[in-house]
Motif scaffolding. Structure first.
Motif, PDB file in Angstrom:
ATOM      1  N   ASP A   1       0.814  -1.227   0.000  1.00 24.90           N
ATOM      2  CA  ASP A   1       0.000   0.000   0.000  1.00 24.90           C
ATOM      3  C   ASP A   1       0.844   1.272   0.000  1.00 24.90           C
ATOM      4  N   ILE A   2       2.067   1.190  -0.517  1.00 19.90           N
ATOM      5  CA  ILE A   2       2.929   2.374  -0.558  1.00 19.90           C
ATOM      6  C   ILE A   2       3.614   2.468  -1.915  1.00 19.90           C
ATOM      7  N   THR A   3       4.132   3.660  -2.213  1.00 24.53           N
ATOM      8  CA  THR A   3       5.057   3.862  -3.327  1.00 24.53           C
ATOM      9  C   THR A   3       6.420   4.121  -2.714  1.00 24.53           C
ATOM     10  N   LEU A   4       7.375   3.235  -2.977  1.00 18.34           N
ATOM     11  CA  LEU A   4       8.674   3.298  -2.319  1.00 18.34           C
ATOM     12  C   LEU A   4       9.674   4.103  -3.142  1.00 18.34           C
ATOM     13  N   HIS A   5      10.465   4.926  -2.455  1.00 14.11           N
ATOM     14  CA  HIS A   5      11.487   5.738  -3.114  1.00 14.11           C
ATOM     15  C   HIS A   5      12.823   5.503  -2.408  1.00 14.11           C
ATOM     16  N   ASN A   6      13.858   5.263  -3.174  1.00 15.37           N
ATOM     17  CA  ASN A   6      15.217   5.146  -2.639  1.00 15.37           C
ATOM     18  C   ASN A   6      15.909   6.492  -2.779  1.00 15.37           C
ATOM     19  N   VAL A   7      16.359   7.027  -1.642  1.00 17.25           N
ATOM     20  CA  VAL A   7      16.929   8.379  -1.620  1.00 17.25           C
ATOM     21  C   VAL A   7      18.418   8.307  -1.328  1.00 17.25           C
ATOM     22  N   LYS A   8      19.180   9.095  -2.055  1.00 20.29           N
ATOM     23  CA  LYS A   8      20.615   9.223  -1.810  1.00 20.29           C
ATOM     24  C   LYS A   8      20.997  10.689  -1.862  1.00 20.29           C
ATOM     25  N   GLY A   9      22.018  11.031  -1.108  1.00 20.48           N
ATOM     26  CA  GLY A   9      22.512  12.400  -1.148  1.00 20.48           C
ATOM     27  C   GLY A   9      22.776  12.954   0.229  1.00 20.48           C
ATOM     28  N   PRO A  10      23.412  14.129   0.287  1.00 20.76           N
ATOM     29  CA  PRO A  10      23.740  14.766   1.568  1.00 20.76           C
ATOM     30  C   PRO A  10      22.498  15.381   2.210  1.00 20.76           C
ATOM     31  N   HIS A  11      22.649  15.772   3.460  1.00 27.30           N
ATOM     32  CA  HIS A  11      21.566  16.502   4.126  1.00 27.30           C
ATOM     33  C   HIS A  11      21.274  17.775   3.344  1.00 27.30           C
ATOM     34  N   PRO A  12      20.006  18.102   3.053  1.00 25.19           N
ATOM     35  CA  PRO A  12      18.765  17.619   3.662  1.00 25.19           C
ATOM     36  C   PRO A  12      18.008  16.565   2.849  1.00 25.19           C
ATOM     37  N   ALA A  13      18.691  15.587   2.271  1.00 24.82           N
ATOM     38  CA  ALA A  13      18.001  14.565   1.491  1.00 24.82           C
ATOM     39  C   ALA A  13      16.980  13.803   2.327  1.00 24.82           C
ATOM     40  N   GLY A  14      17.229  13.685   3.645  1.00 25.52           N
ATOM     41  CA  GLY A  14      16.304  12.957   4.510  1.00 25.52           C
ATOM     42  C   GLY A  14      15.104  13.766   4.955  1.00 25.52           C
ATOM     43  N   ASN A  15      15.106  15.076   4.732  1.00 24.93           N
ATOM     44  CA  ASN A  15      13.950  15.906   5.097  1.00 24.93           C
ATOM     45  C   ASN A  15      12.770  15.589   4.205  1.00 24.93           C
ATOM     46  N   VAL A  16      11.598  15.455   4.802  1.00 22.88           N
ATOM     47  CA  VAL A  16      10.422  15.113   4.015  1.00 22.88           C
ATOM     48  C   VAL A  16      10.099  16.227   3.017  1.00 22.88           C
ATOM     49  N   GLY A  17      10.433  17.468   3.337  1.00 16.78           N
ATOM     50  CA  GLY A  17      10.193  18.573   2.417  1.00 16.78           C
ATOM     51  C   GLY A  17      10.997  18.452   1.140  1.00 16.78           C
ATOM     52  N   THR A  18      12.249  17.985   1.257  1.00 18.70           N
ATOM     53  CA  THR A  18      13.091  17.750   0.077  1.00 18.70           C
ATOM     54  C   THR A  18      12.468  16.678  -0.800  1.00 18.70           C
ATOM     55  N   GLN A  19      11.956  15.623  -0.177  1.00 17.43           N
ATOM     56  CA  GLN A  19      11.359  14.519  -0.920  1.00 17.43           C
ATOM     57  C   GLN A  19      10.052  14.941  -1.594  1.00 17.43           C
ATOM     58  N   ILE A  20       9.251  15.751  -0.916  1.00 15.88           N
ATOM     59  CA  ILE A  20       8.027  16.266  -1.530  1.00 15.88           C
ATOM     60  C   ILE A  20       8.365  17.079  -2.777  1.00 15.88           C
ATOM     61  N   GLY A  21       9.399  17.928  -2.666  1.00 17.81           N
ATOM     62  CA  GLY A  21       9.790  18.759  -3.802  1.00 17.81           C
ATOM     63  C   GLY A  21      10.238  17.961  -5.008  1.00 17.81           C
ATOM     64  N   LYS A  22      10.812  16.785  -4.790  1.00 12.98           N
ATOM     65  CA  LYS A  22      11.286  15.954  -5.893  1.00 12.98           C
ATOM     66  C   LYS A  22      10.207  15.014  -6.429  1.00 12.98           C
ATOM     67  N   ILE A  23       9.210  14.700  -5.613  1.00 16.77           N
ATOM     68  CA  ILE A  23       8.209  13.704  -6.004  1.00 16.77           C
ATOM     69  C   ILE A  23       6.910  14.350  -6.474  1.00 16.77           C
ATOM     70  N   ASP A  24       6.355  15.241  -5.656  1.00 15.89           N
ATOM     71  CA  ASP A  24       5.043  15.827  -5.964  1.00 15.89           C
ATOM     72  C   ASP A  24       4.904  17.162  -5.248  1.00 15.89           C
ATOM     73  N   PRO A  25       5.473  18.244  -5.802  1.00 15.41           N
ATOM     74  CA  PRO A  25       5.459  19.535  -5.110  1.00 15.41           C
ATOM     75  C   PRO A  25       4.046  20.035  -4.825  1.00 15.41           C
ATOM     76  N   VAL A  26       3.947  20.861  -3.780  1.00 17.45           N
ATOM     77  CA  VAL A  26       2.651  21.408  -3.354  1.00 17.45           C
ATOM     78  C   VAL A  26       2.402  22.725  -4.073  1.00 17.45           C
ATOM     79  N   ASN A  27       1.285  22.794  -4.787  1.00 19.15           N
ATOM     80  CA  ASN A  27       0.874  24.033  -5.444  1.00 19.15           C
ATOM     81  C   ASN A  27      -0.267  24.677  -4.673  1.00 19.15           C
ATOM     82  N   LYS A  28      -0.610  25.892  -5.038  1.00 16.18           N
ATOM     83  CA  LYS A  28      -1.687  26.601  -4.364  1.00 16.18           C
ATOM     84  C   LYS A  28      -2.983  25.806  -4.463  1.00 16.18           C
ATOM     85  N   GLY A  29      -3.657  25.658  -3.339  1.00 17.53           N
ATOM     86  CA  GLY A  29      -4.922  24.929  -3.304  1.00 17.53           C
ATOM     87  C   GLY A  29      -4.768  23.440  -3.051  1.00 17.53           C
ATOM     88  N   GLU A  30      -3.520  22.941  -2.994  1.00 19.33           N
ATOM     89  CA  GLU A  30      -3.273  21.522  -2.763  1.00 19.33           C
ATOM     90  C   GLU A  30      -2.808  21.282  -1.331  1.00 19.33           C
TER      91      GLU A  30
END
Length: 449
Positions: A206-235
């Motif tokens: 029941d998940i979509t799995l992503h393998n992340v690599k890179g320096p900090h802040p690669a582990g921040n959920v905000g960095t991952q949101i920006g790379k996967i599905d950024p938040v636009n106005k109204g979302e």
């Protein structure tokens, strides 16, 4: 399904005192504290009075603006004190814990067979809803909203942060129950990011799995949101910390709110840094003094050194924290420290600093900011460590002058204060980036909602 994410911009801050992967039970805390300030923009409305007997899971207060969002006791005991500050604002709730916890029974629930409404109601009534945060604004999610996606980061890159591969080991059943439940609350995907093949989050359904690599802040959920599905106005997207999934999953499997935390005690001032099992809101002294300190003049931080909150050595663990960092207090100053070669500090600059020559060296840094607050200096350093598709300096200035149009145009809906912790760390102007972003988000929430 697995998708790889590689972050190139960032900076790893390697500090001495990483917690060894050994686990001990912290001595039972005498008192437990809940700080309403941990729940941003929540005004508490008390349900019980001082002296009330509580079970773990009993409601203590709810949000004044939304009575469906309840906050419960992490342990069984007696509500000893309701501490108030200016204008009678509740600053702390102190619970005197019993020797052994008794739990309120919310009833077991199979998330695979339950409807979204039933799952939502259980999370709200059992006090697990505050674990779910939303973007924009980085606040507790509104129960009547539906996110376009849910994000969980199972990968940590912040300095001295608890290793989630270790902390989640053996909790696969609880994780699966929580993720299945959350998948019912969105029509989109539940995105889970991991940093290694050893993660307990690998192979779950029941998940979509992503393998992340890179320096900090690669582990921040905000960095991952920006790379996967950024938040636009109204979302709206929701975020949940990986260790909080265990508490949510245990609620479905046992019907109990078990506020257990696996906490990494770390830092160069700790004699024996390691992991402890304790409860949300416990006294940190129960395990800080159990491991011992190398020096007296230290700063104890509930959380990691970039985003955590300074507390007293006899203070209490924050609601969302799974790390306690102890580092030297930086209240001494170096003679001509600004005008000599520097070998014992980290810097992205190569001007009189040499940390770039030893990328794997670990440092014993203190809290000294090495300079005073001054106006922004345009150096271009922020962009080197900021992986989001946003102009960091411009958005900070827009927040400072309260320009809502510019804040919207520059991507304010995507960010949270922790996304700017690294730019704050390297800032030659010593500006409080996270505080500036927090005030900007609060202004947007008040004016736009």
């Amino acid at each position: 399904m697995s998708t790889d994410i590689k972050i190139r911009k960032g900076l790893n801050i390697r500090l001495k005192g990483e917690a060894e992967k050994t686990l001990s039970n912290a001595p039972r805390s005498r008192t437990f504290a809940i700080h309403p300030s941990d729940f941003h923009l929540i005004t508490p409305k008390m349900v019980v009075k001082e002296g009330a007997k509580l079970q773990a899971g009993d409601t203590i207060f709810y949000s004044k603006s939304n009575d469906a969002i309840k906050f419960v006791s992490p342990v069984s005991g007696t509500l000893k004190e309701i501490e108030r500050g200016a204008k009678r604002v509740i600053t702390r709730l102190l619970i005197e814990g019993d020797q052994q916890d008794s739990y309120k029974d919310f009833g077991k629930l199979d998330p695979a067979a339950a409807s979204a409404e039933v799952i939502r109601e259980l999370l709200l009534s059992a006090g697990c809803w505050p674990f779910i945060k939303q973007r924009p604004y980085d606040i507790i999610a509104r129960p009547d909203s539906e996110p376009k996606a849910i994000f969980v980061s199972g990968y940590t890159t912040a300095p001295l942060e608890a290793d989630l591969d270790f902390a989640l080991r053996g909790k696969e059943n609880e994780l699966q129950a929580a993720l299945t439940a959350l998948s019912k609350l969105t029509t989109g995907d539940v995105h889970v990011s991991v940093g290694s093949s050893d993660s307990p989050l690998n192979g779950l359904k029941d998940i979509t799995l992503h393998n992340v690599k890179g320096p900090h802040p690669a582990g921040n959920v905000g960095t991952q949101i920006g790379k996967i599905d950024p938040v636009n106005k109204g979302e709206i997207v929701w975020t949940i910390a990986a260790q909080d999934l265990v508490i949510i999953g245990e609620l479905f499997l046992t019907g109990k709110f078990n506020a257990e935390r696996l906490v990494a005690l770390a830092g160069s001032s700790v004699k024996a840094p390691k992991y402890y099992t304790t409860k949300i809101g416990a006294e940190v002294s129960t395990f800080v003094y159990d491991s011992g300190l190398d020096e007296e003049n230290v700063r104890v931080i509930s959380g990691n050194v970039l985003t955590g909150t300074t507390i007293s050595p006899k203070g209490h663990l924050g609601f969302y924290n799974n790390t306690v960092s102890v580092i030297p207090e930086g209240d001494d100053y170096e003679f001509f420290g600004w005008n000599k070669p520097i070998f014992n500090k980290i810097s992205p600059s190569r001007a009189l600093t040499f940390s770039w020559m030893q990328p794997n060296k670990k440092y014993a840094l203190n809290t000294n900011t090495n300079g005073e607050h001054r106006a922004f200096v345009v150096t271009g350093n922020y962009e080197q460590v900021f992986p989001l598709d946003i102009y960091p300096l411009q958005i900070l200035k827009a927040c400072m002058v309260a320009d809502l149009d510019q804040m919207e145009a520059l991507g304010m809906y995507e960010v949270a204060p922790e996304d700017f912790s690294l730019t704050e760390f390297i800032c030659v102007s010593k500006q409080p980036h996270q505080e500036i972003i927090r005030k900007g988000l609060d202004l947007m929430y008040k004016e736009i909602g």
